[in-house]
Write a protein that holds these residues in place. Structure first.
Motif, PDB file in Angstrom:
ATOM      1  N   THR A 144      41.192  42.431  18.645  1.00  0.00           N
ATOM      2  CA  THR A 144      39.951  43.091  18.317  1.00  0.00           C
ATOM      3  C   THR A 144      39.298  42.028  19.561  1.00  0.00           C
ATOM      4  N   ALA A 145      38.044  42.701  19.766  1.00  0.00           N
ATOM      5  CA  ALA A 145      37.584  42.502  21.034  1.00  0.00           C
ATOM      6  C   ALA A 145      35.672  42.610  20.125  1.00  0.00           C
ATOM      7  N   VAL A 146      35.450  41.613  20.016  1.00  0.00           N
ATOM      8  CA  VAL A 146      34.476  41.385  19.252  1.00  0.00           C
ATOM      9  C   VAL A 146      33.108  39.704  19.826  1.00  0.00           C
ATOM     10  N   LEU A 147      31.402  40.050  20.453  1.00  0.00           N
ATOM     11  CA  LEU A 147      31.082  38.910  20.594  1.00  0.00           C
ATOM     12  C   LEU A 147      30.489  38.227  19.523  1.00  0.00           C
ATOM     13  N   ALA A 148      30.103  37.028  19.640  1.00  0.00           N
ATOM     14  CA  ALA A 148      28.739  36.270  18.826  1.00  0.00           C
ATOM     15  C   ALA A 148      27.579  35.616  19.811  1.00  0.00           C
ATOM     16  N   LEU A 149      26.375  36.109  18.865  1.00  0.00           N
ATOM     17  CA  LEU A 149      25.359  35.865  19.692  1.00  0.00           C
ATOM     18  C   LEU A 149      24.993  34.323  19.342  1.00  0.00           C
ATOM     19  N   SER A 150      25.310  34.083  20.279  1.00  0.00           N
ATOM     20  CA  SER A 150      25.002  32.582  20.379  1.00  0.00           C
ATOM     21  C   SER A 150      23.037  32.010  20.694  1.00  0.00           C
ATOM     22  N   ARG A 151      23.278  31.029  19.693  1.00  0.00           N
ATOM     23  CA  ARG A 151      21.420  30.422  19.668  1.00  0.00           C
ATOM     24  C   ARG A 151      20.627  29.716  20.805  1.00  0.00           C
ATOM     25  N   GLU A 152      21.620  29.795  21.495  1.00  0.00           N
ATOM     26  CA  GLU A 152      21.014  29.145  23.067  1.00  0.00           C
ATOM     27  C   GLU A 152      21.710  30.696  23.492  1.00  0.00           C
ATOM     28  N   GLU A 153      20.585  30.786  24.893  1.00  0.00           N
ATOM     29  CA  GLU A 153      21.660  31.570  26.002  1.00  0.00           C
ATOM     30  C   GLU A 153      22.945  31.393  26.520  1.00  0.00           C
ATOM     31  N   ASN A 154      23.492  32.023  26.802  1.00  0.00           N
ATOM     32  CA  ASN A 154      25.247  31.401  27.554  1.00  0.00           C
ATOM     33  C   ASN A 154      25.237  32.610  28.785  1.00  0.00           C
ATOM     34  N   PRO A 155      24.729  31.698  29.723  1.00  0.00           N
ATOM     35  CA  PRO A 155      24.757  31.999  31.658  1.00  0.00           C
ATOM     36  C   PRO A 155      26.521  31.937  31.936  1.00  0.00           C
ATOM     37  N   THR A 156      27.231  31.796  30.836  1.00  0.00           N
ATOM     38  CA  THR A 156      28.729  31.879  32.086  1.00  0.00           C
ATOM     39  C   THR A 156      29.063  33.034  32.847  1.00  0.00           C
TER      40      THR A 156
END
Length: 527
Positions: free
Chosen positions: A306-318
């Motif tokens: 399963t490929a999923v994404l979570a929404l970070s409260r802070e931005e994720n500039p990785t």
């Protein structure tokens, strides 16, 4: 090109490419056949629109499901095979993966060799593919005879925070083993800092440890090694006894030709290897070449992922996100005593990946644009072991196309792993309860279309009645036919299979060198 060879290898990916690298210094005449061409180095290598939306590098195959519905599999035919677009996550199977394991939905069978036999070759494969990692962080890590050849790729700040938060949960996050050519001191991939990610993208600057770069190109430095591209193997021919492969029939740029060798090794990927051997049926092998056990094409596995994404409260500039893994749930927990699998990061979401979809992301966060979703996305890949089932199989239609019959299994273990990740989101700096499917990653409603981790269609074993290959990956019924891609897997575990294919190719390579009367030794480390 019609000369007789000592060895013909069909397929240049993780198995075939690595094997040729092993054999190349022997001085034996080797022909490497690749149905694709060199993947072009071009600006589109790094453009998400071209790679993920327009499918620029997905090969134009059509396969069919058991109902006759056509679909386009996510396969890549290039020099280097599927490794040209893999995420370069190079894990060892766990030591227990080689033994019989009880899962929620049944048994995962034991291998005919133990981890201890493959361990030296894992170490050599890690050296050859320049793997970065750290021993001792992962509680499920198997014993190793040497450290990783390179230090782990450091986490970027948002992923380091995730690792810290996971540790605060009592888990054991670890630095994922990565096959990348990275100068940590400059944080530069081959002196380039613009790389979007390894996962799913070709590498424009040759900074990914793929089979083309680390194995095929070095092998071609030996004048006795020949590569023929645009050469699709159609069938294998045998002598009258059916015990010896006498020719590989190839459709190439010069038309249809037959090449001969003392030893033939097939490494086309689990589905295409089964197709080639099934299409090679003759009077002595009416059900397909080496298929007296009726196991050829059966036991197809490809991970319940399963490929999923979570929404970070802070931005994720990785930029490079695939540096972290979690295996605390790999073999189960007190409240679910069955294996669940592996959690690792997947390549960072980019807004173009969502184009052409109906992204649920915008429904859950309607004020955000797709660009906002991508900026806040933290992306996970969850893998659960897919158990071998005889009826999950590859067959060949009358028109020569692959038919893939597949019914999912081990679904409860997959859901248990998903729920555990989801339950922690609020404590990991994410929006509570929102794990969103990465539709753009697989791009197809048919689950088997995402077949990057396919395995199992020519399993090896000691009993010719229940396996296709012996413990040396030679077909039980033929004297000179071998298979070195992931077709040989009796089970698939729950981590990426590429390093196991590479290690086994080195192991089989030593067997072939001994058979050919050549010197056996460790491969030189790639430059």
């Amino acid at each position: 090109m019609n000369a007789h060879y000592d060895v013909i290898v069909v397929g240049s990916g993780a198995g075939g490419g690595t094997l040729v690298r092993r054999l190349a210094p022997s001085g034996k005449r080797i022909l490497l056949l690749e149905r694709g061409d060199w993947l072009p180095r071009e600006p589109q290598n790094w453009l998400a629109q071209d790679v993920f939306v327009d499918n620029r590098y997905v090969s134009a195959d059509t396969w069919y499901d058991d109902r006759g519905k056509p679909f386009q599999p996510q396969v890549h035919y290039f020099v280097g095979g599927a490794t040209k677009l893999y995420g370069a996550a190079l894990y060892r199977l766990r030591e227990q993966d080689f033994a019989e394991l009880r899962h929620h939905d049944g048994l995962s069978p034991a291998w005919p060799i133990g981890y201890d036999e493959l361990e030296p070759y894992y170490t050599q494969a890690e050296q050859l593919y320049e793997v970065h990692g750290a021993r001792g962080e992962d509680p499920t890590e198997p014993p190793a005879s040497a450290d990783y050849p390179f230090a782990p790729v450091s986490h970027e700040p948002r992923i380091q925070q995730l690792a810290d938060d996971l540790a605060a949960e009592g888990l054991h996050p670890f630095h994922a083993p990565c096959g990348v050519r990275l100068d940590e001191r400059r944080r530069a991939f081959s002196a380039c800092v613009r790389c979007p990610d390894c996962d799913g993208f070709p590498c424009l600057v040759h900074a990914k440890s793929d089979a083309e770069l680390m194995s095929v190109r070095p092998a071609l430095e030996h004048e006795t090694v020949t590569l023929l591209t645009g050469a699709q193997a159609l069938r294998l021919e045998t002598d009258a006894s059916g015990r010896v492969v006498t020719g590989v029939v190839v459709a190439g740029q010069e038309g249809v030709e037959t090449f001969t060798a003392d030893i033939v090794v097939v490494s086309c990927g689990a589905a295409n290897t089964a197709k080639l051997l099934l299409a090679s049926a003759n009077d002595r092998h009416p059900a397909g070449l080496g298929n007296g056990s009726d196991q050829l094409g059966r036991n197809y596995m490809f991970h319940a992922s399963t490929a999923v994404l979570a929404l970070s409260r802070e931005e994720n500039p990785t930029v490079f996100q695939k540096t972290l893994g979690v295996n605390d749930f790999y073999f189960g927990t007190d409240d679910f005593p069955y294996p669940m699998g592996n959690i690792q990061m997947v390549g960072k979401s980019q807004a173009p990946m969502f184009r052409g979809e109906k992204p649920v992301e915008t429904l859950l966060a309607p004020k955000w644009s797709l660009e906002d979703v991508a900026r806040h996305a933290v992306d996970f890949w969850l893998s659960t072991e897919d158990l071998p089932r005889p009826d999950n199989r590859v067959t060949v239609r009358d028109d020569g196309a692959i038919r893939l019959t597949y019914t999912a299994n081990n679904g409860e273990a997959k859901q248990q792993l998903y729920r555990r990740l989801k339950s922690m989101l609020g404590r990991l700096g994410m929006h509570d309860g929102h794990l969103l499917p990465r539709h753009a990653y697989l791009k197809n409603d048919i689950p088997v279309a995402g077949c990057a981790h396919q395995a199992g269609t020519a399993r090896f074993g000691t009993d010719p009645d229940s396996s296709v290959l012996d413990r040396d990956c030679r077909a039980h019924e033929l004297d000179n036919l071998y298979v070195v891609d992931t077709s040989f897997f009796p089970s698939i575990g729950a981590v990426n299979p590429a390093l196991t294919a590479m290690a086994n190719a080195l192991r089989v390579g030593d067997h072939l060198l001994a058979r050919l009367g050549a010197a056996v030794g460790e491969p030189a480390r790639a430059a």
